[in-house]
Design an enzyme around this catalytic site. Structure first.
Site, PDB file in Angstrom:
ATOM      1  N   LYS A 281       0.823  -1.211   0.000  1.00 55.96           N
ATOM      2  CA  LYS A 281       0.000   0.000   0.000  1.00 55.96           C
ATOM      3  C   LYS A 281       0.859   1.263   0.000  1.00 55.96           C
ATOM      4  CE  LYS A 281      -2.789   0.983   3.533  1.00 55.96           C
ATOM      5  NZ  LYS A 281      -3.985   1.239   4.380  1.00 55.96           N
TER       6      LYS A 281
ATOM      7  N   ARG B 299       2.710   6.025  -3.290  1.00 57.43           N
ATOM      8  CA  ARG B 299       3.839   6.845  -3.749  1.00 57.43           C
ATOM      9  C   ARG B 299       4.011   6.780  -5.258  1.00 57.43           C
ATOM     10  NH1 ARG B 299       4.481   5.569   1.438  1.00 57.43           N
ATOM     11  NH2 ARG B 299       5.834   6.799   2.823  1.00 57.43           N
TER      12      ARG B 299
ATOM     13  N   ARG C 298      -8.505  11.884  12.518  1.00 58.57           N
ATOM     14  CA  ARG C 298      -7.062  11.669  12.660  1.00 58.57           C
ATOM     15  C   ARG C 298      -6.296  12.987  12.608  1.00 58.57           C
ATOM     16  NH1 ARG C 298      -5.463   6.583   8.961  1.00 58.57           N
ATOM     17  NH2 ARG C 298      -3.523   6.849  10.114  1.00 58.57           N
TER      18      ARG C 298
ATOM     19  N   SER D  43       8.276   8.825  11.727  1.00 57.80           N
ATOM     20  CA  SER D  43       7.085   8.772  10.879  1.00 57.80           C
ATOM     21  C   SER D  43       7.468   8.997   9.434  1.00 57.80           C
ATOM     22  CB  SER D  43       6.075   9.842  11.312  1.00 57.80           C
ATOM     23  OG  SER D  43       5.053   9.976  10.329  1.00 57.80           O
TER      24      SER D  43
ATOM     25  N   ASP E  92       2.267  -0.903  11.988  1.00 64.56           N
ATOM     26  CA  ASP E  92       0.967  -1.411  11.536  1.00 64.56           C
ATOM     27  C   ASP E  92       0.752  -2.871  11.888  1.00 64.56           C
ATOM     28  OD1 ASP E  92       0.102   0.996  10.452  1.00 64.56           O
ATOM     29  OD2 ASP E  92       1.033   0.582   8.511  1.00 64.56           O
TER      30      ASP E  92
END
Length: 438
Positions: free
Chosen positions: A23, A28, A122, A167, A319
């Site tokens: 994903k 990207r 979020r 991140s 994740d």
């Protein structure tokens, strides 16, 4: 899509499956293809809802987007983003919206970004903060730090940004904006986050510098560089491969192989952790695809032991903690997961939902502000788990149900299609007992 899915204790799982396209790389490939001049041909694109939302977005920004066949897409870029005529609706895609905001900030356009109810909850400030420092403008339409937001781009200045949390989304947004900023944009990370953006930018002809620094690195690029369309082969997503592999580890007598899984060391923290727990996990046929190492991963049923997961590994598996927690329920002893407060601001509060779901299934869990501990033992199951529409919470509990004493049901399974549209069919192909229920 049914209102519920139910997983029941299964006979040994066996077979070979192919991991869906990654994903992160799919997002990207579409975005860089749209920023580039010329044709970008993509093989293996994940056709989940999140990625399709990004495809619609880059089309609105002026790129031509064509689906040539299953997983085969062509993006013809115009050398940058144009003023869109519509609101950019990113659905549930946190990666999509944050990277698109970074890219759009570099162009003299004004655009409104929005998303579904989950994405509207979020936080966006960690991305818009540094982008604002570069010169982008943000007009929050309902609530500070939450979508929808109007972004005004152009006339950016490079910054030297120090990450306080590992991140890849923040780093990537800054780098994409930096492509059209005046000066050299730098991002410093104390612990490396996934480096897909840096790798792919090079494939599109951009010079990206990486300087090791302690346990982390400094990543930089000079503004004013142009991108040239290229071919992108999307490797299999290790985050998705984790689900059938986890089932192979916990269902007695099982042997499951997932082909074409990306083995980027910044994405394989889960595999490393499983091996420390005693998992029989092997990799064959290592090869390169799209600038990333891939391989065929086989998981065999294993007697797992609890471990303390190093907090610094979080960036390489953020994740995957939900499915790790599900497998930890079948391990001997405690599995301690800390330094993962980031999980509380994903599609849901994943720490709280995993703790609640596992507890409902008879598993002892101790929750903390920045993590949780799962104590392995008999897994009773027999619960209906609230997922809050979070695909990873749903899939993790369905895998748990395949080895629990009683069936496990999850609500709102429709969101599984955001990241893994063929999940149920793939699992059934391995003989997993997963079925629709009311």
């Amino acid at each position: 899509m049914p209102r519920h899915l139910t997983a029941r204790r299964s006979s040994p799982l066996s077979g070979v499956a192919r991991a869906p396209g990654d994903k992160s790389i799919s997002h990207r490939a579409l975005i860089l293809g749209a920023m580039a001049t010329g044709v970008t041909d993509i093989e293996g694109l994940l056709e989940g809802e999140d990625v399709l939302a990004t495809a619609r977005a880059v089309e609105a920004f002026g790129a031509t987007v064509e689906r040539l066949g299953e997983g085969r897409w062509r993006v013809t870029g115009q050398g940058g983003f144009k003023q869109p005529a519509v609101v950019i609706d990113c659905g549930n895609a946190g990666t999509g919206v944050r990277l698109l905001m970074g890219a759009a900030s570099g162009y003299p356009i004004t655009v409104t970004f929005d998303g579904d109810a989950s994405l509207r909850k979020r936080p966006m400030g960690r991305v818009t903060g540094p982008l604002g420092t570069m010169g982008a403008g943000f007009d929050w339409k309902s609530e500070l730090d939450r979508l929808p937001v109007e972004v005004s781009g152009g006339s950016l200045y490079a910054i030297d940004h120090i990450q306080t949390v590992a991140s890849a989304q923040i780093k990537s947004a800054i780098l994409l904006a930096g492509l059209n900023a005046d000066g050299v944009t730098m991002v410093t990370e104390a612990a490396p986050s996934r480096d897909h953006t840096e790798r792919m930018l090079r494939a599109f002809g951009v010079e990206v510098g990486v300087l090791p620094m302690g346990q982390g690195w400094r990543v930089g690029l000079k503004g004013g560089q142009s991108l040239t369309g290229t071919a992108v082969a999307v490797p299999g997503d290790p985050s998705s491969a984790a689900f059938p592999l986890a089932a192979g580890l916990i269902v007695p007598g099982s042997e499951v192989t997932v082909e074409g899984v990306m083995l980027n060391p910044l994405r394989t923290g889960l595999f490393e952790t499983w091996r420390e727990m005693g998992a029989d996990l092997s990799v064959a046929n290592r090869r390169m695809a799209g600038g990333e190492e891939v391989g065929d991963v086989t998981a065999r049923h294993s007697a797992l032991k609890g471990v303390v997961v190093p907090p610094e590994r979080a960036a390489a598996m953020i994740d995957e903690y939900p499915i790790l927690a599900a497998t930890a329920a079948f391990a001997e002893g405690a599995t301690v997961m800390r330094g993962i407060g980031e999980m509380r601001v994903k599609e849901s509060d994943r720490i709280a939902l995993m703790a609640a779901g596992l507890t409902a299934c008879g598993v002892r869990v101790e929750e903390e502000a920045e993590g949780f501990t799962v104590f392995g033992g008999p897994v009773g199951g027999g619960a209906t788990v609230t997922t809050r529409g979070d695909h990873r919470i749903a899939m993790s509990h369905l895998v748990l149900g395949l080895a629990a004493d009683a069936a496990v049901t999850v609500d709102e399974p429709g969101m599984i299609a955001t990241s893994f549209p063929g999940f149920v069919e793939l699992m059934r192909g391995l003989e997993a007992d997963i079925a629709a229920s009311e």
